[in-house]
Motif scaffolding. Structure first.
Motif, PDB file in Angstrom:
ATOM      1  N   ALA A 124       0.852  -1.194   0.000  1.00 52.94           N
ATOM      2  CA  ALA A 124       0.000   0.000   0.000  1.00 52.94           C
ATOM      3  C   ALA A 124       0.881   1.235   0.000  1.00 52.94           C
ATOM      4  CB  ALA A 124      -0.912   0.015   1.221  1.00 52.94           C
ATOM      5  N   ALA A 128      -2.910   5.081   2.249  1.00 54.27           N
ATOM      6  CA  ALA A 128      -3.915   4.037   2.464  1.00 54.27           C
ATOM      7  C   ALA A 128      -3.803   3.373   3.828  1.00 54.27           C
ATOM      8  CB  ALA A 128      -3.797   2.972   1.378  1.00 54.27           C
ATOM      9  N   ILE A 129      -2.699   3.607   4.537  1.00 57.42           N
ATOM     10  CA  ILE A 129      -2.509   2.960   5.827  1.00 57.42           C
ATOM     11  C   ILE A 129      -3.622   3.381   6.783  1.00 57.42           C
ATOM     12  CG2 ILE A 129      -0.992   2.753   7.836  1.00 57.42           C
ATOM     13  CD1 ILE A 129       0.021   1.315   5.338  1.00 57.42           C
ATOM     14  N   GLU A 133      -8.020  -0.928   2.495  1.00 53.43           N
ATOM     15  CA  GLU A 133      -7.305  -1.058   1.228  1.00 53.43           C
ATOM     16  C   GLU A 133      -5.822  -1.359   1.429  1.00 53.43           C
ATOM     17  OE1 GLU A 133      -9.609   1.414   1.700  1.00 53.43           O
ATOM     18  OE2 GLU A 133     -11.074   0.330   0.446  1.00 53.43           O
ATOM     19  N   ALA A 134      -5.293  -1.073   2.609  1.00 55.26           N
ATOM     20  CA  ALA A 134      -3.888  -1.339   2.899  1.00 55.26           C
ATOM     21  C   ALA A 134      -3.728  -2.802   3.290  1.00 55.26           C
ATOM     22  CB  ALA A 134      -3.395  -0.439   4.018  1.00 55.26           C
ATOM     23  N   GLY A 156      -4.596  -1.859   8.684  1.00 57.51           N
ATOM     24  CA  GLY A 156      -5.305  -2.212   7.458  1.00 57.51           C
ATOM     25  C   GLY A 156      -5.728  -3.656   7.489  1.00 57.51           C
TER      26      GLY A 156
END
Length: 294
Positions: A124, A128-129, A133-134, A156
């Motif tokens: 990622a 995004a973290i 999504e991560a 994540g």
């Protein structure tokens, strides 16, 4: 995402990714200690509630879980050895990029110093973290992973790959191989259509449709690879090789770099010469699995 916010966490290394990791732990409510060689990089995190440790040893003593994310594996060992930090009783999670051999060596090194060790890979971008999504990959002891999975969930979607410490690094580079191959194929296709005045934005939806369609083939192709049998259910490799020749010819005719299609066709030609022309495309796994010259 985790609702367990009691576990103290230490983050060592405050580059863009390290700052994102520490920020996600803070946002989830974890008591977060940070350390970085350049202390000023912690200013924003300290303002948000993090504690800046004066030394790495102090940082590691702050809790049972330490995340390290710096330049490479050599830097990890050099940093912790130089400080003489006490690793006994700490679970060290190394999210530094490197090779599978480096990951296994780091695990042995850490365990010799009394630490529990998990290797990891971040799939990622920093932004995004802290979101689903991560994807964060982990390999090493299952019990160590299970003990800290609720805390790591703040970062994540955490995934356990297996007890081999090298697996996270292997998945990382395999993922990069996929990413760059897809992007390179798209760039080649874009270069081709641009010779006819088609811009990249116009071509991109078609390219995306092709990429998604190819992705649907992967489970079936994987079954063939694992079984070691490659019946030509859709097309034979010799048919694909003729299409590759057309791609090379077209690229050369319109003045587009043909190195990539020539490389893939050369691999297909070797496989056909070895008697695999009537089999399906995944038979090329044998070419990808050997070093050049074997």
């Amino acid at each position: 995402m985790s609702d367990n916010t009691d576990t103290p966490v230490t983050v060592i290394g405050l580059g863009l990714m390290g700052q994102a990791l520490a920020g996600a732990f803070l946002k989830a409510g974890h008591p977060t200690t940070v350390w970085n060689r350049t202390a000023s990089k912690a200013d924003r995190l300290v303002a948000g509630g993090a504690r800046l440790a004066p030394t790495i040893g102090d940082a590691l003593a702050a809790g049972p879980l330490a995340i390290i994310c710096i330049t490479d594996y050599h830097a990890v060992r050099e940093l912790l050895d130089a400080d003489g930090a006490e690793l006994g009783g700490v679970t060290l999670i190394n999210l530094t990029s490197g090779t599978s051999a480096q990951a296994r060596a780091a695990a042995e090194w850490a365990e010799q110093r009394g630490a529990r060790y998990l290797d990891g890979a971040i799939m990622a971008l920093p932004a995004a973290i802290g979101t689903v999504e991560a994807v964060i990959l982990h390999s090493g002891s299952r019990s160590d992973f299970d003990a800290h999975a609720p805390t790591l969930g703040a970062l994540g979607t955490v995934t356990y790959l297996g007890p081999d410490h090298g697996l996270a690094s292997l998945y990382d580079v395999a993922g990069l191989a996929m990413m760059w191959s897809v992007l390179n194929a798209w760039l080649l296709g874009t270069a081709l259509v641009r010779t006819a005045g088609v811009d990249a934005a116009t071509f991109a939806p078609f390219a995306r449709q092709i990429a998604a369609g190819v992705a649907e083939w992967l489970p079936g192709h994987a079954e063939q690879i694992d079984a070691g049998a490659f019946p030509a259910e859709a097309s034979a490799l010799e048919t694909d090789a003729r299409a590759m020749a057309h791609l090379v010819e077209e690229s050369e005719a319109v003045g587009v770099n043909a190195e990539l299609p020539r490389l893939i066709k050369a691999m297909a030609d070797r496989s056909i010469a070895a008697g695999h022309g009537k089999e399906q495309y995944p038979v090329l796994i044998e070419e990808f699995s050997r070093q050049r010259g074997d």
